[in-house]
Design a protein around this motif. Structure first.
Motif, short mmCIF file in Angstrom:
data_model
loop_
_atom_site.label_atom_id
_atom_site.label_comp_id
_atom_site.label_asym_id
_atom_site.label_seq_id
_atom_site.Cartn_x
_atom_site.Cartn_y
_atom_site.Cartn_z
N THR A 167 2.84 -2.80 -11.67
CA THR A 167 2.71 -2.92 -10.22
C THR A 167 1.76 -2.94 -9.71
O THR A 167 0.57 -2.66 -10.51
CB THR A 167 3.62 -1.88 -9.71
N ASP A 168 1.63 -3.58 -8.56
CA ASP A 168 0.11 -3.86 -7.84
C ASP A 168 0.30 -3.40 -6.40
O ASP A 168 0.46 -3.70 -5.41
CB ASP A 168 -0.06 -5.47 -7.67
N VAL A 169 -0.17 -1.97 -6.78
CA VAL A 169 -0.16 -1.13 -5.43
C VAL A 169 -1.44 -0.59 -5.08
O VAL A 169 -2.16 -0.06 -5.91
CB VAL A 169 0.82 0.06 -5.48
N ARG A 170 -1.95 -0.68 -3.90
CA ARG A 170 -3.22 -0.02 -3.42
C ARG A 170 -2.67 1.55 -2.79
O ARG A 170 -1.97 1.57 -2.12
CB ARG A 170 -3.57 -0.76 -2.29
N ILE A 171 -3.74 2.28 -3.65
CA ILE A 171 -3.35 3.90 -2.99
C ILE A 171 -4.58 4.28 -1.76
O ILE A 171 -5.62 4.16 -2.40
CB ILE A 171 -3.45 4.64 -4.51
N VAL A 172 -3.87 4.94 -0.91
CA VAL A 172 -4.81 5.60 -0.11
C VAL A 172 -4.02 7.17 -0.37
O VAL A 172 -2.91 7.19 0.07
CB VAL A 172 -4.77 4.99 1.22
N THR A 180 0.97 -1.11 0.12
CA THR A 180 0.03 -0.15 -0.11
C THR A 180 0.79 1.25 -0.22
O THR A 180 2.05 1.24 0.52
CB THR A 180 -0.93 -0.12 1.41
N ILE A 181 0.32 2.43 -0.61
CA ILE A 181 1.23 3.64 -0.73
C ILE A 181 0.12 4.63 -0.25
O ILE A 181 -1.02 4.71 -0.68
CB ILE A 181 1.73 4.12 -2.18
N PHE A 182 0.56 5.27 0.78
CA PHE A 182 -0.17 6.52 1.43
C PHE A 182 0.37 7.74 0.94
O PHE A 182 1.42 8.22 1.12
CB PHE A 182 -0.19 6.44 2.93
N LEU A 183 -0.38 8.27 0.04
CA LEU A 183 0.03 9.58 -0.44
C LEU A 183 -0.80 10.57 0.24
O LEU A 183 -1.65 11.14 0.05
CB LEU A 183 -0.55 9.72 -2.09
N ASP A 184 0.08 11.19 1.18
CA ASP A 184 -0.40 12.32 1.94
C ASP A 184 -0.31 13.85 1.28
O ASP A 184 0.67 13.82 0.50
CB ASP A 184 0.48 12.47 3.45
N GLU A 185 -1.39 14.56 1.66
CA GLU A 185 -1.06 16.04 0.88
C GLU A 185 -1.26 15.71 -0.59
O GLU A 185 -0.31 16.28 -1.07
CB GLU A 185 -0.04 16.74 1.32
N VAL A 186 -2.14 14.87 -1.04
CA VAL A 186 -1.92 14.53 -2.50
C VAL A 186 -2.35 15.69 -3.47
O VAL A 186 -1.81 15.85 -4.55
CB VAL A 186 -2.90 13.40 -2.96
N GLY A 187 -3.21 16.74 -2.96
CA GLY A 187 -3.43 17.93 -3.45
C GLY A 187 -2.05 18.59 -4.07
O GLY A 187 -2.19 19.81 -4.98
N GLU A 188 -1.01 18.21 -3.41
CA GLU A 188 0.22 19.16 -3.82
C GLU A 188 1.06 18.52 -4.94
O GLU A 188 2.12 18.89 -5.59
CB GLU A 188 1.17 18.88 -2.64
N LEU A 189 0.53 17.26 -5.53
CA LEU A 189 1.22 16.65 -6.76
C LEU A 189 1.40 17.68 -7.79
O LEU A 189 0.36 18.10 -8.23
CB LEU A 189 0.69 15.59 -6.91
N PRO A 190 2.32 17.84 -8.52
CA PRO A 190 2.55 18.48 -9.82
C PRO A 190 1.62 17.75 -10.78
O PRO A 190 1.57 16.41 -10.79
CB PRO A 190 4.10 18.34 -10.19
#
Ligand SMILES: Nc1ncnc2c1ncn2[C@@H]1O[C@H](COP(=O)(O)OP(=O)(O)O)[C@@H](O)[C@H]1O
Ligand SMILES: [Mg+2]
Length: 422
Positions: free
Chosen positions: A145-150, A108-118
């Motif tokens: 890849t097989d990743v779950r995104i939160v 699993t990948i946790f993308l915190d503050e995802v709104g900041e992504l370019p």
């Protein structure tokens, strides 16, 4: 399936508000699937527990969980951090490197503050979400890849979409399930409970009796706006626990710890990242405590000398610098303390990112992952300045009171005021 109560216990989540329970219930339900989840809520509401719950309750729990703070990674490095790069892809890319999406395969990948992504990274992310495909930076070989995104955000995503800072298609892809955590002021019944829990934790940690609030103080606590949410509450509980000698806290005492402005006014939407959530005040407190301890040690030394020698004049002469350090030179009026400023440097937090703008440093280390605790990269200087300003404001510029509150001598405060040109 584990119950909401059991999950709360396991992940150290305090509170009983129905909206909190619902959020946890949703996390439990969605965990066994591979559905993308977007966690929303103001800063400090506890968003980081949700992806952990989801990962731990999923079939992915034996694989990697990587938390990435998208807001803390410089734009030039983020693609390479997330997707890796080929050797020679850019200056400084001396070897091929795996990105988080490759490392977390099966996890699993946790993308915190995802709104900041370019925006460019958003395109790559959309592709990986849609079919699990990605390319390393500088490579044309498609990898799987097989990743779950939160993901999590405290930003207003609709506004970002309107301003074309965030792709609408990606937003819908990420927010298949939306888990919203309410601000603390909408969970009034949990506020005192949380305070008691934090106060008891800090009492244990600092080996002091637990602070207790009077009835009036409880009212003040519960009515406060808590714009920094649980993070702010925790910080205040810690400050009170460390600094108050009288362990029964009155409403007035508690008020002196609460920021005065905006306490009951409508929310001010913070767009600037430099707005802190008091996350480093603890470090300043430690610094203050260290300073006090150093002063105490100096005094102890001086007392010992006096006891041994019995001759005040001799001791005075032999310990001139020490005495000056502790008591100052005496001419507070026009004292020029510049020379002693060097000794009062505050601890500095290592900044994220590189000191060389174009070459990412240590690309082969996952140095941005799992650093979400330090999301505010303001230096401790700024934090200290902020704390001093606030304290002076609270006491209408009265240095004596401010110094007492900050736990430093008036002289040190004077020096800091000069240092920061306040
Ligand atoms: N329900 C809760 N019970 C206990 N501690 C909490 C709770 N929610 C948040 N915290 C604590 O508050 C702080 C901020 O939480 P965090 O998840 O980092 O907030 P966010 O990511 O929403 O800004 C952390 O120290 C966390 O442990
Ligand atoms: Mg966070």
């Amino acid at each position: 399936m584990e119950s909401v109560q059991a999950i709360k216990q396991r992940f150290g989540i305090i509170g009983n508000t129905p909206s909190l329970n619902r959020a946890i219930e949703k996390a439990i339900q969605v965990a066994p699937t591979d559905i993308s989840v977007l966690v929303t809520g103001e800063s400090g509401v506890g968003k980081e527990s949700i992806p952990k719950i989801i990962h731990q309750l999923s079939h992915r729990k034996h694989n990697k969980y990587i938390a990435v703070n998208c807001g803390a990674i410089p734009e030039g490095t983020i693609d390479s951090e997330l997707f890796g790069h080929e050797k020679g892809a850019f200056t400084g890319a001396t070897q091929t490197r795996e990105g988080y999406f490759e490392v977390a395969d099966g996890g699993t990948i946790f993308l915190d503050e995802v709104g900041e992504l370019p925006l460019t990274t958003q395109v790559r992310l959309l592709r990986v979400l849609e079919n699990g495909e990605f390319l390393k930076v500088g490579s044309s070989k498609v990898q799987k890849t097989d990743v779950r995104i939160v993901a999590a955000t405290n930003a207003n995503m609709f506004e970002a979409i309107q301003k074309e800072k965030f792709r609408e298609d990606l937003y819908y892809r990420l927010s298949t399930v939306d888990i919203h955590l309410p601000p603390l002021r909408e969970r009034r019944e949990d506020i005192h409970l949380l305070f008691r829990k934090f106060a008891s934790d800090f009492a244990l940690k600092y080996k002091m009796p637990t602070v207790k609030l009077t009835e009036n103080a409880i009212q003040v606590l519960v009515k406060h706006r808590w714009s920094g949410n649980i993070r702010q509450l925790r910080n205040i509980a810690e400050q009170v626990s460390v600094l108050e000698q009288n362990r029964t806290i009155t409403a007035d005492t508690l008020r002196s710890y609460l920021p005065t402005t905006g306490s009951n006014l409508p929310a001010i939407i913070k767009t600037s990242k430099s707005e802190s959530d008091f996350s480093s005040e603890r470090e300043i407190l430690y610094k203050v405590l260290f300073d006090m301890k150093a002063d105490l040690n100096d005094l102890k030394k001086l007392t010992m000398e006096l006891m041994k020698s019995g001759n005040v004049k001799d001791v005075e002469k032999d310990n001139e610098t020490l005495i000056q350090k502790i008591y100052g030179s005496g001419d507070e009026e026009d004292a020029d303390y510049e020379e002693s400023i060097d000794n009062t440097e505050v601890l500095s937090i290592p900044e994220h990112g590189s000191n060389n703008d174009d070459i990412p440093v240590a690309l082969d280390k996952y140095h941005f992952a799992e650093e979400i605790e330090e999301e505010e990269t303001l230096s401790l200087h700024d934090k200290e300045l902020e704390l001093i300003k606030k304290s002076l404001e609270r006491h209408s510029g009265k240095r004596k009171l401010a110094a007492a509150e900050l736990g430093i001598s008036e002289r040190t405060l004077y020096r800091k005021i000069k240092q920061y040109n306040l």
